[in-house]
Motif scaffolding. Structure first.
Motif, short mmCIF file in Angstrom:
data_model
loop_
_atom_site.label_atom_id
_atom_site.label_comp_id
_atom_site.label_asym_id
_atom_site.label_seq_id
_atom_site.Cartn_x
_atom_site.Cartn_y
_atom_site.Cartn_z
N TYR A 201 40.98 -41.70 78.68
CA TYR A 201 39.78 -42.40 79.16
C TYR A 201 38.56 -41.51 78.97
N VAL A 202 37.47 -42.12 78.52
CA VAL A 202 36.21 -41.40 78.36
C VAL A 202 35.42 -41.50 79.66
N GLY A 203 35.12 -40.36 80.25
CA GLY A 203 34.39 -40.35 81.52
C GLY A 203 33.63 -39.05 81.69
N GLY A 204 32.91 -38.95 82.80
CA GLY A 204 32.08 -37.78 83.05
C GLY A 204 32.68 -36.85 84.09
N PRO A 205 32.05 -35.69 84.29
CA PRO A 205 32.60 -34.68 85.20
C PRO A 205 32.58 -35.09 86.66
N TRP A 206 31.80 -36.13 86.99
CA TRP A 206 31.73 -36.57 88.38
C TRP A 206 33.06 -37.13 88.90
N LYS A 207 33.99 -37.47 87.98
CA LYS A 207 35.29 -38.00 88.38
C LYS A 207 36.43 -36.97 88.27
N ALA A 208 36.09 -35.75 87.93
CA ALA A 208 37.14 -34.75 87.69
C ALA A 208 38.03 -34.54 88.92
N ALA A 209 37.42 -34.40 90.09
CA ALA A 209 38.21 -34.14 91.29
C ALA A 209 39.18 -35.29 91.57
N ASP A 210 38.70 -36.53 91.42
CA ASP A 210 39.56 -37.69 91.66
C ASP A 210 40.70 -37.76 90.66
N TYR A 211 40.39 -37.57 89.39
CA TYR A 211 41.41 -37.71 88.37
C TYR A 211 42.43 -36.57 88.44
N LYS A 212 41.98 -35.38 88.85
CA LYS A 212 42.93 -34.28 89.07
C LYS A 212 43.93 -34.65 90.16
N LYS A 213 43.42 -35.29 91.21
CA LYS A 213 44.29 -35.71 92.31
C LYS A 213 45.25 -36.79 91.85
N PHE A 214 44.76 -37.75 91.07
CA PHE A 214 45.61 -38.85 90.63
C PHE A 214 46.67 -38.39 89.63
N LEU A 215 46.30 -37.50 88.73
CA LEU A 215 47.20 -37.11 87.66
C LEU A 215 48.05 -35.89 88.00
N GLY A 216 47.59 -35.05 88.90
CA GLY A 216 48.36 -33.86 89.25
C GLY A 216 48.63 -32.99 88.05
N ASP A 217 49.89 -32.64 87.84
CA ASP A 217 50.22 -31.76 86.71
C ASP A 217 50.20 -32.50 85.38
N ARG A 218 49.85 -33.77 85.39
CA ARG A 218 49.68 -34.54 84.15
C ARG A 218 48.22 -34.54 83.68
N TYR A 219 47.36 -33.80 84.37
CA TYR A 219 45.91 -33.81 84.10
C TYR A 219 45.58 -33.07 82.82
N GLY A 220 44.90 -33.76 81.91
CA GLY A 220 44.45 -33.15 80.67
C GLY A 220 43.02 -33.53 80.36
N VAL A 221 42.27 -32.63 79.74
CA VAL A 221 40.88 -32.89 79.34
C VAL A 221 40.65 -32.32 77.96
N ALA A 222 39.73 -32.93 77.23
CA ALA A 222 39.39 -32.46 75.89
C ALA A 222 38.03 -33.01 75.51
N LYS A 223 37.43 -32.43 74.49
CA LYS A 223 36.22 -33.04 73.95
C LYS A 223 36.58 -34.42 73.41
N LEU A 224 35.60 -35.24 73.11
CA LEU A 224 35.87 -36.57 72.57
C LEU A 224 36.58 -36.47 71.22
N PRO A 225 37.36 -37.48 70.89
CA PRO A 225 38.12 -37.41 69.63
C PRO A 225 37.25 -37.70 68.41
N THR A 226 37.79 -37.44 67.25
CA THR A 226 37.16 -37.88 66.02
C THR A 226 37.44 -39.38 65.84
N ILE A 227 36.63 -40.01 65.00
CA ILE A 227 36.80 -41.43 64.68
C ILE A 227 36.76 -41.57 63.16
N ASN A 228 37.65 -42.38 62.63
CA ASN A 228 37.62 -42.69 61.21
C ASN A 228 37.51 -44.20 61.09
N THR A 229 36.35 -44.65 60.61
CA THR A 229 36.12 -46.09 60.47
C THR A 229 36.46 -46.60 59.07
#
Length: 432
Positions: free
Chosen positions: A279-307
């Motif tokens: 999901y593409v989102g901002g840092p304001w949701k990091a605390a919530d998503y860390k709680k929801f995902l637990g040890d499944r939590y991952g973050v990265a820069k946005l992906p590349t796109i090939n059109t």
């Protein structure tokens, strides 16, 4: 920086770009200080830059008012005390008041005389403030900005070729993902995300398709321009060129490949249930998503796109927080010196430690205190591809029609044969 600021950079700033003129009381400069810039037309560059001449010292006995958000008060109080100690021989007084970046612009334009000497804004408010003659050009410390800040922050602090702002913090969005569904190498490419087999009932990719703060980035990724190359030309938007049409058709095919249009709340619910891959989102949701995902939590820069032609790194809108000096301040040197002090390397690191706001200063951004957090590292990595949101008044025309277009395209409400005409109409709406 909060979600409120990001949303202010989208829907909430529609119509906020007032261009009504605000009267300015010119002050008579002392022999130490440059003449204040009453309007952009009257403002002249100083004969010498700080690199060529000694920077003037703050005026003796200067009395300054500093505005900041409620959340910033403790931090600003400490910074103000440090500033007064640094210039103890000048007997400077600083009065701190609550007035955040979401309200400061309107208050400044409503009554310039009553406004703070130094105040914080979201950077896309700068154009309106400059046009109304309310902001003092950064005549003393522009070189500090150009030498030390990121390219996006420099752009954000600049209007009509002149630097007015003092960048203090940056924000953009990035990719959250469930590490039990995707590996780090999978989320490097949106095409790979969409091509990966996932369990039944799992949404591969979530994106707020109706929010132009996010969806406008698709067009930027395919080299379309919003208000020209630098975001300053209100006559140019190329969302309807060949690259824009290619991207619009790509958006129209996302749902069939396993993407969904989600907002932050819906994404959180699906992450918690194990039903969302990325999901593409901002840092304001990091605390919530860390709680929801637990040890499944991952973050990265946005992906590349090939059109269809080549992999392109997905760009994002970047938002910046600036301090500004009002144009009729009675103490222009002290006010500019304070604004520069609040945004120096040391205080940008302090701002991160106390408020988790990301530095614009390149050295501060590379400090281990900042980069050791995975979410911060993902944000900073994406900021390398961030595009500072234009601060021209016509930016208010961008949000609603762009969000409506991308949502319609995603939902399949625009036929391929009509896509070019719809893009032409979108550009007309933006440039009207």
């Amino acid at each position: 920086m909060s979600k409120k600021l990001s949303l202010a950079m989208s829907m909430a700033l529609i119509g906020a770009m007032s261009v009504s003129m605000v009267g300015c009381n010119k002050t008579t400069p002392t022999s130490e200080s440059p003449a204040p810039a009453a309007t952009p037309a009257e403002s002249e560059a100083p004969a010498e830059t700080p690199a060529e001449a000694e920077v003037p010292q703050p005026e003796d006995g200067a009395k300054l008012t500093l505005w900041g958000s409620a959340d910033d008060q403790e931090m600003l109080g400490q910074m103000a005390e440090a500033f007064k100690q640094q210039y103890a021989d000048k007997n400077i007084e600083i009065t701190l008041r609550v007035n955040g970046e979401d309200t400061a612009k309107d208050e400044v334009q409503k009554d310039l005389d009553a406004a703070a000497d130094v105040f914080a804004i979201a950077h896309d408010q700068l154009g309106s403030l400059v046009q109304s003659g309310a902001v003092y050009e950064n005549t003393l410390f522009a070189k500090n900005v150009t030498d030390n800040d990121s390219v996006g922050a420099i752009t954000a602090a600049t209007y009509d070729g002149k630097i007015y702002g003092y960048p203090s913090a940056s924000e953009t969005y990035f990719l959250y993902y469930d590490t039990s569904i995707f590996k780090a190498e999978d989320v490097a490419s949106l095409n790979t995300i969409l091509d990966t087999q996932v369990p039944d009932g799992v949404t591969k990719f979530g994106f707020d398709m109706g929010n132009a703060y996010f969806s406008g980035a698709f067009f930027l990724t395919n080299d379309c321009q919003l208000f020209g190359e630098t975001g300053a030309d209100e006559t140019v938007c190329t969302f309807n060129n060949a690259g824009g049409l290619e991207m619009a058709n790509f958006i129209a095919g996302l749902k069939a490949k396993g993407a969904a249009s989600l907002d932050d709340a819906a994404a959180g619910t699906q992450f918690e249930a194990g039903k969302l891959g990325a999901y593409v989102g901002g840092p304001w949701k990091a605390a919530d998503y860390k709680k929801f995902l637990g040890d499944r939590y991952g973050v990265a820069k946005l992906p590349t796109i090939n059109t269809g032609s080549a992999d392109k790194q997905m760009k994002s809108f970047a938002g910046y927080k600036l301090y500004c000096v009002k144009s009729n301040t009675q103490y222009p040197v002290a006010a500019m010196t304070l604004a520069d002090f609040l945004t120096n390397e040391e205080n940008q690191i302090k701002r991160f430690e106390m408020r988790q706001l990301l530095p614009t200063n390149k050295t501060a951004a590379s400090n281990e205190k900042v980069t050791s957090d995975a979410t911060v590292a993902a944000t900073l990595a994406q900021l390398e591809f961030g595009v500072a949101m234009p601060s021209v008044p016509k930016m208010s025309n961008f949000w609603t029609p762009t969000g409506a277009f991308t949502k319609d395209a995603f939902d399949g409400n625009i036929q391929a044969a009509d896509m070019q005409a719809k893009l032409d109409s979108l550009v007309s709406d933006i440039l009207q």
